[in-house]
Write a protein that holds these residues in place. Structure first.
Motif, PDB file in Angstrom:
ATOM      1  N   VAL A  76      11.758   1.210  -3.955  1.00 46.74           N
ATOM      2  CA  VAL A  76      12.217  -0.256  -3.513  1.00 46.74           C
ATOM      3  C   VAL A  76      11.122  -1.112  -3.020  1.00 46.74           C
ATOM      4  CG1 VAL A  76      13.647  -1.435  -1.680  1.00 46.74           C
ATOM      5  CG2 VAL A  76      14.450   0.356  -2.912  1.00 46.74           C
ATOM      6  N   GLU A  77      10.070  -0.502  -2.441  1.00 42.30           N
ATOM      7  CA  GLU A  77       8.909  -1.192  -1.921  1.00 42.30           C
ATOM      8  C   GLU A  77       8.439  -2.078  -3.368  1.00 42.30           C
ATOM      9  OE1 GLU A  77       9.359   1.653  -0.942  1.00 42.30           O
ATOM     10  OE2 GLU A  77       9.127   1.744   1.288  1.00 42.30           O
ATOM     11  N   MET A  78       8.125  -1.350  -4.576  1.00 39.75           N
ATOM     12  CA  MET A  78       7.798  -1.941  -5.650  1.00 39.75           C
ATOM     13  C   MET A  78       8.679  -2.976  -6.223  1.00 39.75           C
ATOM     14  SD  MET A  78       4.697  -0.359  -6.063  1.00 39.75           S
ATOM     15  CE  MET A  78       4.231  -1.330  -7.458  1.00 39.75           C
ATOM     16  N   LEU A  79       9.917  -2.813  -6.017  1.00 37.76           N
ATOM     17  CA  LEU A  79      10.780  -3.959  -6.410  1.00 37.76           C
ATOM     18  C   LEU A  79      10.588  -5.196  -5.574  1.00 37.76           C
ATOM     19  CD1 LEU A  79      13.169  -4.615  -8.101  1.00 37.76           C
ATOM     20  CD2 LEU A  79      14.620  -3.497  -6.588  1.00 37.76           C
ATOM     21  N   LYS A 107       0.927  -1.114   0.090  1.00 42.65           N
ATOM     22  CA  LYS A 107      -0.146   0.087  -0.223  1.00 42.65           C
ATOM     23  C   LYS A 107       0.926   1.208  -0.015  1.00 42.65           C
ATOM     24  CE  LYS A 107      -3.677   2.143   2.804  1.00 42.65           C
ATOM     25  NZ  LYS A 107      -3.163   3.147   3.138  1.00 42.65           N
ATOM     26  N   GLU A 108       1.801   1.403   0.800  1.00 36.85           N
ATOM     27  CA  GLU A 108       2.815   2.339   0.982  1.00 36.85           C
ATOM     28  C   GLU A 108       3.433   2.473  -0.345  1.00 36.85           C
ATOM     29  OE1 GLU A 108       7.026   3.609   3.304  1.00 36.85           O
ATOM     30  OE2 GLU A 108       5.743   2.069   4.207  1.00 36.85           O
ATOM     31  N   GLY A 109       3.964   1.607  -0.897  1.00 32.54           N
ATOM     32  CA  GLY A 109       4.761   1.484  -2.320  1.00 32.54           C
ATOM     33  C   GLY A 109       3.718   1.997  -3.461  1.00 32.54           C
ATOM     34  N   VAL A 151      16.135   0.680  -8.196  1.00 30.85           N
ATOM     35  CA  VAL A 151      14.786   0.004  -8.724  1.00 30.85           C
ATOM     36  C   VAL A 151      14.590   0.270 -10.569  1.00 30.85           C
ATOM     37  CG1 VAL A 151      12.474   0.305  -8.805  1.00 30.85           C
ATOM     38  CG2 VAL A 151      13.392   0.348  -6.652  1.00 30.85           C
ATOM     39  N   LYS A 152      14.859   1.458 -10.782  1.00 31.08           N
ATOM     40  CA  LYS A 152      14.953   1.570 -12.309  1.00 31.08           C
ATOM     41  C   LYS A 152      15.987   0.783 -12.946  1.00 31.08           C
ATOM     42  CE  LYS A 152      13.571   6.490 -11.715  1.00 31.08           C
ATOM     43  NZ  LYS A 152      13.887   7.705 -11.915  1.00 31.08           N
ATOM     44  N   VAL A 153      17.061   0.692 -12.435  1.00 31.25           N
ATOM     45  CA  VAL A 153      18.105  -0.368 -13.101  1.00 31.25           C
ATOM     46  C   VAL A 153      17.762  -1.610 -13.236  1.00 31.25           C
ATOM     47  CG1 VAL A 153      20.563  -1.063 -13.239  1.00 31.25           C
ATOM     48  CG2 VAL A 153      20.030   1.408 -12.628  1.00 31.25           C
ATOM     49  N   VAL A 154      17.148  -2.452 -12.038  1.00 31.44           N
ATOM     50  CA  VAL A 154      16.918  -3.664 -12.032  1.00 31.44           C
ATOM     51  C   VAL A 154      15.600  -4.013 -12.961  1.00 31.44           C
ATOM     52  CG1 VAL A 154      16.018  -5.393 -10.602  1.00 31.44           C
ATOM     53  CG2 VAL A 154      18.015  -3.959  -9.712  1.00 31.44           C
ATOM     54  N   LEU A 155      14.813  -3.161 -12.699  1.00 35.26           N
ATOM     55  CA  LEU A 155      13.512  -3.396 -13.692  1.00 35.26           C
ATOM     56  C   LEU A 155      13.794  -3.295 -15.271  1.00 35.26           C
ATOM     57  CD1 LEU A 155      10.689  -1.625 -11.431  1.00 35.26           C
ATOM     58  CD2 LEU A 155      11.227  -4.101 -11.600  1.00 35.26           C
ATOM     59  N   ALA A 156      14.730  -2.357 -15.466  1.00 35.65           N
ATOM     60  CA  ALA A 156      15.131  -2.118 -16.731  1.00 35.65           C
ATOM     61  C   ALA A 156      15.620  -3.263 -17.418  1.00 35.65           C
ATOM     62  CB  ALA A 156      15.680  -0.753 -16.979  1.00 35.65           C
ATOM     63  N   VAL A 157      16.606  -3.699 -16.400  1.00 34.46           N
ATOM     64  CA  VAL A 157      17.488  -4.953 -17.021  1.00 34.46           C
ATOM     65  C   VAL A 157      16.586  -6.300 -17.128  1.00 34.46           C
ATOM     66  CG1 VAL A 157      19.310  -6.540 -16.397  1.00 34.46           C
ATOM     67  CG2 VAL A 157      19.418  -4.015 -16.128  1.00 34.46           C
ATOM     68  N   VAL A 158      15.636  -6.394 -16.170  1.00 37.39           N
ATOM     69  CA  VAL A 158      14.686  -7.502 -16.330  1.00 37.39           C
ATOM     70  C   VAL A 158      13.914  -7.459 -17.523  1.00 37.39           C
ATOM     71  CG1 VAL A 158      12.676  -8.634 -14.977  1.00 37.39           C
ATOM     72  CG2 VAL A 158      14.933  -7.785 -13.884  1.00 37.39           C
ATOM     73  N   ALA A 159      13.176  -6.333 -17.594  1.00 33.70           N
ATOM     74  CA  ALA A 159      12.492  -6.118 -18.847  1.00 33.70           C
ATOM     75  C   ALA A 159      13.119  -6.126 -20.215  1.00 33.70           C
ATOM     76  CB  ALA A 159      11.907  -4.675 -18.905  1.00 33.70           C
ATOM     77  N   LEU A 160      14.447  -6.003 -20.302  1.00 35.79           N
ATOM     78  CA  LEU A 160      15.253  -6.366 -21.497  1.00 35.79           C
ATOM     79  C   LEU A 160      15.737  -7.968 -21.637  1.00 35.79           C
ATOM     80  CD1 LEU A 160      17.831  -3.453 -21.198  1.00 35.79           C
ATOM     81  CD2 LEU A 160      15.870  -3.581 -23.015  1.00 35.79           C
ATOM     82  N   MET A 161      15.854  -8.520 -20.173  1.00 38.25           N
ATOM     83  CA  MET A 161      16.089  -9.757 -20.324  1.00 38.25           C
ATOM     84  C   MET A 161      14.865 -10.774 -20.835  1.00 38.25           C
ATOM     85  SD  MET A 161      19.137 -11.218 -19.344  1.00 38.25           S
ATOM     86  CE  MET A 161      18.760 -12.570 -18.501  1.00 38.25           C
ATOM     87  N   MET A 162      13.631 -10.267 -20.886  1.00 29.59           N
ATOM     88  CA  MET A 162      12.489 -10.974 -21.311  1.00 29.59           C
ATOM     89  C   MET A 162      12.597 -10.989 -22.586  1.00 29.59           C
ATOM     90  SD  MET A 162       9.463  -9.449 -18.581  1.00 29.59           S
ATOM     91  CE  MET A 162       9.330 -10.202 -17.188  1.00 29.59           C
ATOM     92  N   PHE A 163      13.048 -10.290 -23.589  1.00 33.11           N
ATOM     93  CA  PHE A 163      13.098 -10.406 -25.045  1.00 33.11           C
ATOM     94  C   PHE A 163      14.229 -10.606 -25.776  1.00 33.11           C
ATOM     95  CE2 PHE A 163      12.305  -5.903 -24.328  1.00 33.11           C
ATOM     96  CZ  PHE A 163      13.145  -5.450 -25.234  1.00 33.11           C
ATOM     97  N   LEU A 164      15.284  -9.651 -25.278  1.00 35.65           N
ATOM     98  CA  LEU A 164      16.383  -9.344 -26.110  1.00 35.65           C
ATOM     99  C   LEU A 164      17.119 -10.830 -26.053  1.00 35.65           C
ATOM    100  CD1 LEU A 164      18.120  -6.004 -24.913  1.00 35.65           C
ATOM    101  CD2 LEU A 164      17.009  -6.546 -27.024  1.00 35.65           C
TER     102      LEU A 164
END
Length: 639
Positions: A84-87, A70-72, A256-269
């Motif tokens: 970080v809460e969202m991550l 809820k806080e995140g 958070v931005k770096v990790v999520l960005a890298v994970v998103a790229l890892m899903m298709f690149l």
């Protein structure tokens, strides 16, 4: 029927009272419940009860993660930036998606526990302001044209005349226009010895009128009193964020931005660039989301901090949070209050001088017998001294009269005795008594009580708030660590000079009001950087809140204890050096843990990208590093 209604009413009130007590701890209860559900789910899974274990883990997710989720979400919507809460939420969901419910639930549990501790700290910070507010009267007795009227303090105006009876607190800052009395100004100056005040002298809100009746003219609005300034200073100091906190807030957004960005790229690149199958690509992306979660980083700090806090509590040092414990190792200067901190806080008899006409035994017995009828702190000290050093019983005087603001007059075996300040017995005679002995004692920071019999001064008693036995040792230990020490006191320059020399502090500042202590602390912070304040009184609260680390004595006022970051439960000043050593050791362990956990995370990320590890090994590496840093942190329990 009335009985039934009353019973129902009482039951409802009891339920509301119970809810009020539980509500501040609801996050902690949720975190503990989440931990229990994780344990249940793990046991069910070991017994091949898969569906039941998943249900238990889902409940752990929902109960433990609700508050932080809820806080995140609210923070993300308000600030339009992921945190970080969202991550942690994404990482936990990612773990569940690939079938690792236990890891996701543990992640939620650790994060919910940290959130509960944050909430607890914030709830505590509200209590100190409430404690301050309770000391200021809500009503005042206004006198106008001979008519007395009870008026709310908020409605008092400059120029109003108010009547303050013995035992009452001053409701607002003002100036005495009629009467004379002793006032307990400990709430403002921190000094235990009451101050005698008369016509044209200033009085402050929150101080106590001890004996005489006073008529006071209001000189400041209730919102502008010295007492209100104390409250405002505490609130202001607590609202300021530390540099470490600001750094963490900036770091978490970037992380958070770096990790999520890298994970998103890892899903298709990898599918297009490296020829991985879609199943392998998603699988590796989920592993990355799990191993890149800051679980080990969180564990790097919390167990070490909790272990250090537990060790400190065992030694009589109470830390109100890891950040304060961490800051102790950075201290370069420490400011001390005098009364009740460096000293015992109560006046004690140090010298008794008499002329040749009376023996010290007779002098002490008769003086104590007269003073036994007063509740003044100086009188109590004299009586206690007489009882400790003489076996004879005190004989009551034939008559006694309290002269407000000056002393006491009594008839003792047809002799007229007067005990009090120099002006009461004759200043010229007092100053010349025994070749000016009083002046010499006053320069040593002592308070002088003169005793006159039948118009002639026969002796004097010197009293002093004596330095604690352990003070010198504590100050010397700190100076050996290269820490600058200074005493801030509301007492006179003579007394401050004497106590400073006896305590071994580097420097001192006398005649300080609460706002003066705050300004002095700010100047010391500019010169030395990290500064601590040690105090025990209400007047110390703003300075305790302003310092990087506020340290309170265990038997101090409730406000000082609530405002301070560290509490010495046994009033043992040498514990400050121990606390600093504990902080240094904790910081070393935390640095080891952080470096190790980051190294493991980076190694796992690289290994995952190179397809060297599968999910089980990734989980073992991730959770194994978490366990290792926890065990390393728990070494502090043996300190």
């Amino acid at each position: 029927m009335n009985t039934d209604i009353k019973g129902i009413t009482n039951t409802g009130a009891n339920q509301e009272g119970l809810l009020d007590k539980i509500w501040p701890h609801v996050e902690l209860i949720a975190a503990i419940t989440s931990g229990l559900l994780i344990a249940i789910g793990w046991l069910l899974e070991k017994n091949d009860l898969t569906t039941a274990s998943v249900v238990s883990f889902v409940l752990a997710f929902l109960i433990g993660g609700y508050a932080k989720a809820k806080e995140g979400i609210e923070s993300t919507i308000a600030e339009k930036e992921l945190n970080v809460e969202m991550l942690m939420i994404f990482a936990a969901i990612g773990s569940a998606v690939i079938g690792y419910w236990t890891e996701g639930a543990i992640l939620i549990f650790i994060f919910s526990l940290s959130g509960a501790l944050e909430t607890y700290t914030m709830n505590k910070s509200h209590k100190e302001i409430s404690a301050l507010m309770e000391l200021q009267p809500q009503e005042a007795l206004v006198v106008s044209n001979g008519v007395e009227k009870i008026t709310p303090v908020a409605e008092l105006r400059i120029g109003d005349l108010i009547l303050i009876k013995p035992g009452e607190r001053i409701p607002s800052d003002g100036r005495i226009v009629k009467g004379q009395s002793h006032l307990d100004e400990a709430a403002i100056t921190g000094e235990s010895i009451p101050v005698s005040k008369g016509v044209h002298e200033d009085v402050y809100a929150g101080t106590v009128n001890l004996n005489g009746s006073l008529t006071v003219e209001i000189t400041k609005e209730s919102s502008d009193t010295l007492f209100q300034k104390i409250i405002q200073l505490v609130q202001s100091a607590q609202s300021e964020k530390s540099p470490s906190q600001l750094f963490i807030e900036k770091f978490e957004g970037m992380y958070v931005k770096v990790v999520l960005a890298v994970v998103a790229l890892m899903m298709f690149l990898p599918h297009f660039l490296l020829g991985w199958s879609w199943t392998e690509t998603f699988y590796r992306a989920m592993i990355l989301l799990v191993v890149a979660s800051p679980c080990a980083l969180v564990a790097s700090i919390m167990p070490a901090t909790l272990a250090a806090i537990s060790t400190g509590a065992r030694r009589g040092i109470l830390f109100k949070g890891g950040v304060h414990l961490e800051n102790l190792s950075h201290l370069r200067a420490i400011a001390f209050d005098k009364t009740g901190t460096l000293t015992k806080g109560k006046p004690e008899v140090t010298d008794i001088l008499t002329n040749e006409e009376i023996s010290k035994t007779e002098f002490l017995l008769k003086t104590a017998a007269i003073e036994s009828h007063s509740n003044h702190p100086l009188a109590n000290a004299i009586v206690n001294y007489a009882k400790e050093n003489r076996e004879e019983a005190l004989i009551h005087p034939e008559s006694i009269e309290d002269i407000s603001g000056y002393g006491v007059k009594a008839t003792y075996e047809h002799e007229l005795w007067k005990i009090g300040k120099a002006d009461f017995v004759g200043r010229e005679a007092a100053e010349s008594f025994l070749d000016g002995a009083a002046l010499r004692l006053a320069q040593e920071g002592k308070t002088i009580v003169f005793v006159q019999k039948d118009g002639e001064i026969v002796g004097l008693i010197a009293l002093k708030d004596v330095v604690r036995d352990e003070t010198k040792k504590a100050i010397d230990q700190l100076k050996q660590k290269g820490i600058y020490t200074v005493m801030l006191t509301g007492d006179s320059k003579n007394t401050a000079h004497a106590i400073a020399a006896e305590s071994h502090v580097n420097d001192y500042t006398a005649e300080c009001l609460p706002e003066d202590k705050v300004e002095k602390l700010k100047r010391i912070k500019e010169e030395y950087g990290h500064v601590a304040m040690v105090g025990d009184g209400i007047n110390d609260a703003p300075a305790l809140a302003t310092a990087n680390v506020g340290i309170a004595m265990g038997d101090g006022s409730g406000v000082a204890l609530e405002t301070a970051d560290v509490v010495l439960m046994k009033n043992d000043l040498p514990r400050i050096a121990e606390a600093i050593q504990l902080s240094e050791k904790m910081n070393r362990i935390i640095k080891q843990n952080v470096i190790f956990s980051i190294s493991v995370i980076m190694l796992l990320i690289v290994s995952n990208f190179l397809q060297f590890i599968d999910l089980p090994f990734g989980v073992i590496g991730h959770e194994g590093s978490t366990i290792l840093v926890i065990l390393n942190g728990l070494r502090l329990l043996k300190s």
